[in-house]
Design a protein around this motif. Structure first.
Motif, PDB file in Angstrom:
ATOM      1  N   ALA A   1      11.793  -6.576 -12.842  1.00 54.65           N
ATOM      2  CA  ALA A   1      11.014  -5.412 -12.428  1.00 54.65           C
ATOM      3  C   ALA A   1      11.289  -4.196 -13.309  1.00 54.65           C
ATOM      4  CB  ALA A   1      11.303  -5.078 -10.963  1.00 54.65           C
ATOM      5  N   SER A   2      12.545  -3.943 -13.661  1.00 52.91           N
ATOM      6  CA  SER A   2      12.872  -2.758 -14.461  1.00 52.91           C
ATOM      7  C   SER A   2      12.169  -2.792 -15.811  1.00 52.91           C
ATOM      8  CB  SER A   2      14.383  -2.656 -14.674  1.00 52.91           C
ATOM      9  OG  SER A   2      15.074  -2.522 -13.461  1.00 52.91           O
ATOM     10  N   GLY A   3      12.291  -3.909 -16.521  1.00 52.20           N
ATOM     11  CA  GLY A   3      11.664  -4.020 -17.826  1.00 52.20           C
ATOM     12  C   GLY A   3      10.161  -4.040 -17.737  1.00 52.20           C
TER      13      GLY A   3
ATOM     14  N   SER B   1       3.361  -1.085   1.985  1.00 50.70           N
ATOM     15  CA  SER B   1       2.954   0.285   1.660  1.00 50.70           C
ATOM     16  C   SER B   1       3.952   1.001   0.760  1.00 50.70           C
ATOM     17  CB  SER B   1       2.758   1.095   2.944  1.00 50.70           C
ATOM     18  OG  SER B   1       3.985   1.193   3.659  1.00 50.70           O
ATOM     19  N   ARG B   2       5.184   0.495   0.665  1.00 53.37           N
ATOM     20  CA  ARG B   2       6.219   1.156  -0.126  1.00 53.37           C
ATOM     21  C   ARG B   2       6.490   0.463  -1.462  1.00 53.37           C
ATOM     22  NH1 ARG B   2      10.804   2.966   4.358  1.00 53.37           N
ATOM     23  NH2 ARG B   2       9.327   3.774   5.907  1.00 53.37           N
ATOM     24  N   MET B   3       5.708  -0.563  -1.786  1.00 53.01           N
ATOM     25  CA  MET B   3       6.065  -1.410  -2.916  1.00 53.01           C
ATOM     26  C   MET B   3       5.085  -1.361  -4.078  1.00 53.01           C
ATOM     27  SD  MET B   3       8.993  -2.807  -2.337  1.00 53.01           S
ATOM     28  CE  MET B   3       9.055  -4.252  -3.386  1.00 53.01           C
ATOM     29  N   SER B   4       4.253  -0.349  -4.150  1.00 56.09           N
ATOM     30  CA  SER B   4       3.379  -0.216  -5.319  1.00 56.09           C
ATOM     31  C   SER B   4       4.220  -0.183  -6.588  1.00 56.09           C
ATOM     32  CB  SER B   4       2.545   1.056  -5.222  1.00 56.09           C
ATOM     33  OG  SER B   4       1.911   1.336  -6.462  1.00 56.09           O
ATOM     34  N   ALA B   5       3.727  -0.850  -7.633  1.00 51.78           N
ATOM     35  CA  ALA B   5       4.429  -0.848  -8.915  1.00 51.78           C
ATOM     36  C   ALA B   5       4.154   0.415  -9.714  1.00 51.78           C
ATOM     37  CB  ALA B   5       4.014  -2.067  -9.740  1.00 51.78           C
ATOM     38  N   VAL B   6       3.141   1.173  -9.321  1.00 46.41           N
ATOM     39  CA  VAL B   6       2.691   2.332 -10.095  1.00 46.41           C
ATOM     40  C   VAL B   6       3.130   3.605  -9.389  1.00 46.41           C
ATOM     41  CG1 VAL B   6       0.719   3.474 -11.162  1.00 46.41           C
ATOM     42  CG2 VAL B   6       0.722   0.978 -10.882  1.00 46.41           C
ATOM     43  N   ALA B   7       3.901   4.416 -10.083  1.00 50.05           N
ATOM     44  CA  ALA B   7       4.559   5.563  -9.463  1.00 50.05           C
ATOM     45  C   ALA B   7       3.572   6.537  -8.825  1.00 50.05           C
ATOM     46  CB  ALA B   7       5.423   6.282 -10.497  1.00 50.05           C
ATOM     47  N   ASP B   8       2.405   6.744  -9.453  1.00 47.26           N
ATOM     48  CA  ASP B   8       1.471   7.753  -8.936  1.00 47.26           C
ATOM     49  C   ASP B   8       0.296   7.142  -8.176  1.00 47.26           C
ATOM     50  OD1 ASP B   8       0.241   6.568 -11.040  1.00 47.26           O
ATOM     51  OD2 ASP B   8      -0.228   8.404 -12.145  1.00 47.26           O
ATOM     52  N   ASP B   9       0.426   5.886  -7.745  1.00 43.95           N
ATOM     53  CA  ASP B   9      -0.664   5.200  -7.049  1.00 43.95           C
ATOM     54  C   ASP B   9      -0.077   4.349  -5.927  1.00 43.95           C
ATOM     55  OD1 ASP B   9      -2.931   3.916  -6.214  1.00 43.95           O
ATOM     56  OD2 ASP B   9      -3.493   3.112  -8.173  1.00 43.95           O
ATOM     57  N   PRO B  10       0.229   4.963  -4.775  1.00 39.06           N
ATOM     58  CA  PRO B  10       0.926   4.236  -3.710  1.00 39.06           C
ATOM     59  C   PRO B  10       0.120   3.097  -3.091  1.00 39.06           C
ATOM     60  CG  PRO B  10       0.264   6.430  -2.981  1.00 39.06           C
ATOM     61  CD  PRO B  10       0.043   6.389  -4.451  1.00 39.06           C
ATOM     62  N   ASP B  11      -1.216   3.090  -3.267  1.00 43.85           N
ATOM     63  CA  ASP B  11      -2.032   2.040  -2.671  1.00 43.85           C
ATOM     64  C   ASP B  11      -2.332   0.900  -3.641  1.00 43.85           C
ATOM     65  OD1 ASP B  11      -2.231   3.401  -0.233  1.00 43.85           O
ATOM     66  OD2 ASP B  11      -3.908   4.605  -0.965  1.00 43.85           O
TER      67      ASP B  11
ATOM     68  N   THR C   1       1.840  -2.519   6.731  1.00 43.91           N
ATOM     69  CA  THR C   1       3.121  -2.782   7.387  1.00 43.91           C
ATOM     70  C   THR C   1       3.592  -4.222   7.222  1.00 43.91           C
ATOM     71  OG1 THR C   1       1.982  -3.226   9.485  1.00 43.91           O
ATOM     72  CG2 THR C   1       2.736  -0.970   9.096  1.00 43.91           C
ATOM     73  N   ASP C   2       2.855  -5.030   6.468  1.00 45.16           N
ATOM     74  CA  ASP C   2       3.270  -6.414   6.249  1.00 45.16           C
ATOM     75  C   ASP C   2       4.430  -6.497   5.267  1.00 45.16           C
ATOM     76  OD1 ASP C   2       1.448  -7.528   7.960  1.00 45.16           O
ATOM     77  OD2 ASP C   2      -0.042  -7.981   6.418  1.00 45.16           O
ATOM     78  N   TYR C   3       5.238  -7.536   5.444  1.00 42.09           N
ATOM     79  CA  TYR C   3       6.315  -7.854   4.496  1.00 42.09           C
ATOM     80  C   TYR C   3       5.855  -9.091   3.723  1.00 42.09           C
ATOM     81  CZ  TYR C   3       9.037  -4.589   7.253  1.00 42.09           C
ATOM     82  OH  TYR C   3       9.477  -3.456   7.893  1.00 42.09           O
ATOM     83  N   LEU C   4       5.408  -8.876   2.505  1.00 44.67           N
ATOM     84  CA  LEU C   4       4.796  -9.941   1.724  1.00 44.67           C
ATOM     85  C   LEU C   4       5.854 -10.897   1.167  1.00 44.67           C
ATOM     86  CD1 LEU C   4       2.225  -7.822  -0.321  1.00 44.67           C
ATOM     87  CD2 LEU C   4       1.826  -9.103   1.799  1.00 44.67           C
ATOM     88  N   PRO C   5       5.472 -12.143   0.884  1.00 46.26           N
ATOM     89  CA  PRO C   5       6.401 -13.069   0.216  1.00 46.26           C
ATOM     90  C   PRO C   5       6.802 -12.534  -1.157  1.00 46.26           C
ATOM     91  CG  PRO C   5       4.542 -14.263   1.163  1.00 46.26           C
ATOM     92  CD  PRO C   5       4.212 -12.805   1.275  1.00 46.26           C
TER      93      PRO C   5
ATOM     94  N   ALA D   1      16.113  -0.772  -5.996  1.00 50.54           N
ATOM     95  CA  ALA D   1      14.862  -1.152  -5.347  1.00 50.54           C
ATOM     96  C   ALA D   1      13.666  -0.591  -6.119  1.00 50.54           C
ATOM     97  CB  ALA D   1      14.842  -0.649  -3.907  1.00 50.54           C
ATOM     98  N   VAL D   2      12.491  -1.176  -5.871  1.00 46.06           N
ATOM     99  CA  VAL D   2      11.283  -0.787  -6.611  1.00 46.06           C
ATOM    100  C   VAL D   2      10.971   0.702  -6.513  1.00 46.06           C
ATOM    101  CG1 VAL D   2       8.769  -1.058  -6.632  1.00 46.06           C
ATOM    102  CG2 VAL D   2      10.245  -3.071  -6.655  1.00 46.06           C
ATOM    103  N   PRO D   3      11.056   1.360  -5.346  1.00 43.59           N
ATOM    104  CA  PRO D   3      10.731   2.797  -5.312  1.00 43.59           C
ATOM    105  C   PRO D   3      11.572   3.631  -6.280  1.00 43.59           C
ATOM    106  CG  PRO D   3      10.742   1.917  -3.090  1.00 43.59           C
ATOM    107  CD  PRO D   3      11.263   0.826  -3.978  1.00 43.59           C
TER     108      PRO D   3
END
Length: 462
Positions: A21-23, A69-79, A95-99, A431-433
């Protein structure tokens, strides 16, 4: 020198060590910035580009430990994640916890989308282990197989390190030293009992997988405190920002403020922990060095079980396994483990005294090793003076912008890091955030640096 697809004479190169994820997020944010980006050479030791360790799992029961809702990969696009999920016909809610394997597909998709506007994609993926790095105006990375990569800048996006080696374990192929290594669990779900050392998030995933693979498997999990991760509330309460004293801060004062807030809320702590999370780096920076060490030795495990929570579905599975006796949690430590017949004889030190277990397999789930010099790349950097550990020895010492500090404390102009290697400096950085914010800031810095490098190269005579 390794040929990276014949880069143009004015095309700067950024080497990213690590394909997780970091790279991936560093490359994504740089590719999305506009203007011609540098060429990225992403080097991953296991060839899991875009996935890394965390999202390469193939078990659909391994879920994200944060809601969508908290796991967007794009810092300025939460959706962004939710739009991606819905575009693929997934009936997912905020509110789902995705695989986790689905999230890995998402990261790969985000990377492909970011590189799509460029005719040659701007990203070269290499599989290999980086074992040395020679800094300089054009840093050079050496791979274990003899290849080399020259770049204008290097990003150490190495993620979490594998668990520490156990010299006291002599269990042959019945021992799993790194449960996230490719193929590590193959053949382990054979119905024989399994001892997992460690009771954190990884143990939970392993218990779910191993007991799901065979109806007779019993998992014994042991750790010093015997604490399991707490679980998320659903729906989650909104984060609460509690008052923290201004000025110099001590661990005792911080703990008093947290306890007072929990007491005032009638014992409800979820919202308080979630409100503290984005403030942890600044609070960590305010604590004296001695208090940081005291936190690590006395309070870190209690913070982790409340901060790193599991989804309700996973928590229900854990309770079911414990109620049926298929997951047994012990307090104690592993004294030794030796091959015995067709299994392993493990000796534990527990509060009640010595305890023996006969199991089919033993798994090291104690978390990332803190012995940094066992990593060939880090050891070469420390030995040459090109880098130094952070004061707590949890990772690399670095400037606020992620520039790695050399042995004299000087920031490199072309060597950076982000994510887990910054744990000693920021503590909350896995974590991703947190990683996506660091990646966005680093992408901006890399764009400026590589633009200068490209202009300098053009100015040189042919």
């Amino acid at each position: 020198m390794f040929d990276i697809a014949e880069p143009r004479r004015d095309e700067p190169v950024v080497a990213i060590v690590g394909g997780g994820a970091s790279g991936t997020l560093t490359a994504v944010h740089a590719l999305r910035r506009g203007g011609r980006p540098p060429r990225f050479v992403m080097i991953d030791k296991d060839g899991r580009h875009g996935l890394g360790q965390a999202y390469a799992t193939t078990d659909p029961r391994h879920l994200l430990n944060a809601c969508a809702s908290r796991m967007s990969a794009v810092a300025d696009d939460p959706d962004h994640l939710m739009r991606w999920a819905r575009s693929r016909g997934l009936d997912a809610t905020d509110t789902d916890y995705l695989p986790r394997r689905l999230y890995g597909e998402y990261l790969r998709s985000v990377l492909e989308e970011a590189r799509a506007p460029w005719p040659d994609g701007q990203v070269t993926e290499l599989t290999g282990t980086v074992v040395s790095l020679r800094p300089g105006e054009r840093p050079v990375l050496g791979l274990a197989d003899g290849r080399t990569v020259e770049a204008d800048a290097v990003v150490l996006a190495t993620g979490n390190r594998p668990p520490a080696a156990w010299p006291h374990v002599r269990a042959g192929d019945r021992y799993v030293p790194d449960p996230w290594a490719p193929g590590a669990l193959d053949g382990r779900g054979d119905g024989s009992p399994v001892l997992i050392v460690g009771t954190g998030l990884t143990m939970v995933d392993l218990a779910v997988t191993l007991t799901g693979a065979h109806p007779d498997t019993v998992v014994h999990a042991v750790s010093r405190h015997g604490l399991l991760p707490a679980h998320h509330r659903c729906p989650q309460p909104p984060p609460v920002r509690i008052p923290i004293p201004e000025g110099p801060l001590t661990l005792a004062a911080l703990m008093r403020a947290i306890r007072a807030a929990v007491n005032a809320s009638g014992g409800e702590w979820h919202a308080i922990v979630d409100g503290l999370r984005p403030r942890v780096p600044s609070l960590w920076d305010r604590l004296p060095a001695g208090d940081r060490r005291r936190f690590l030795s006395l309070a870190a495990r209690y913070w982790e079980v409340h901060r790193h929570r599991i989804p309700p579905e996973t928590a229900a599975r854990v309770e079911e396994l414990r109620a049926s006796g298929r997951l047994r949690v012990l307090r104690g430590s592993l004294a030794s483990a030796t091959a015995h017949g067709h299994g392993v004889l493990a000796r534990l030190d527990t509060p009640e005294g010595p305890h023996e277990l006969r199991v089919g397999h033993i798994v090291n789930s104690t978390g990332p090793s803190h012995d940094l010099r066992t990593d060939p790349l880090l050891n070469s950097l420390f030995t040459s003076g090109a880098a130094r550990p952070d004061p707590l020895g949890l990772g690399l010492d670095a400037a606020p912008d992620g520039a790695v500090l050399d042995a004299a404390g000087r920031p490199h102009e072309r060597l950076f890091t982000l994510g887990p290697p910054l744990r000693g400096l920021r503590y909350e950085t896995t974590a991703v955030p947190e990683i996506r914010e660091q990646a966005a800031a680093l992408a901006s810095r890399l764009s400026e640096l590589t633009a200068e490098s490209g202009r300098d190269r053009l100015a040189q005579p042919l």
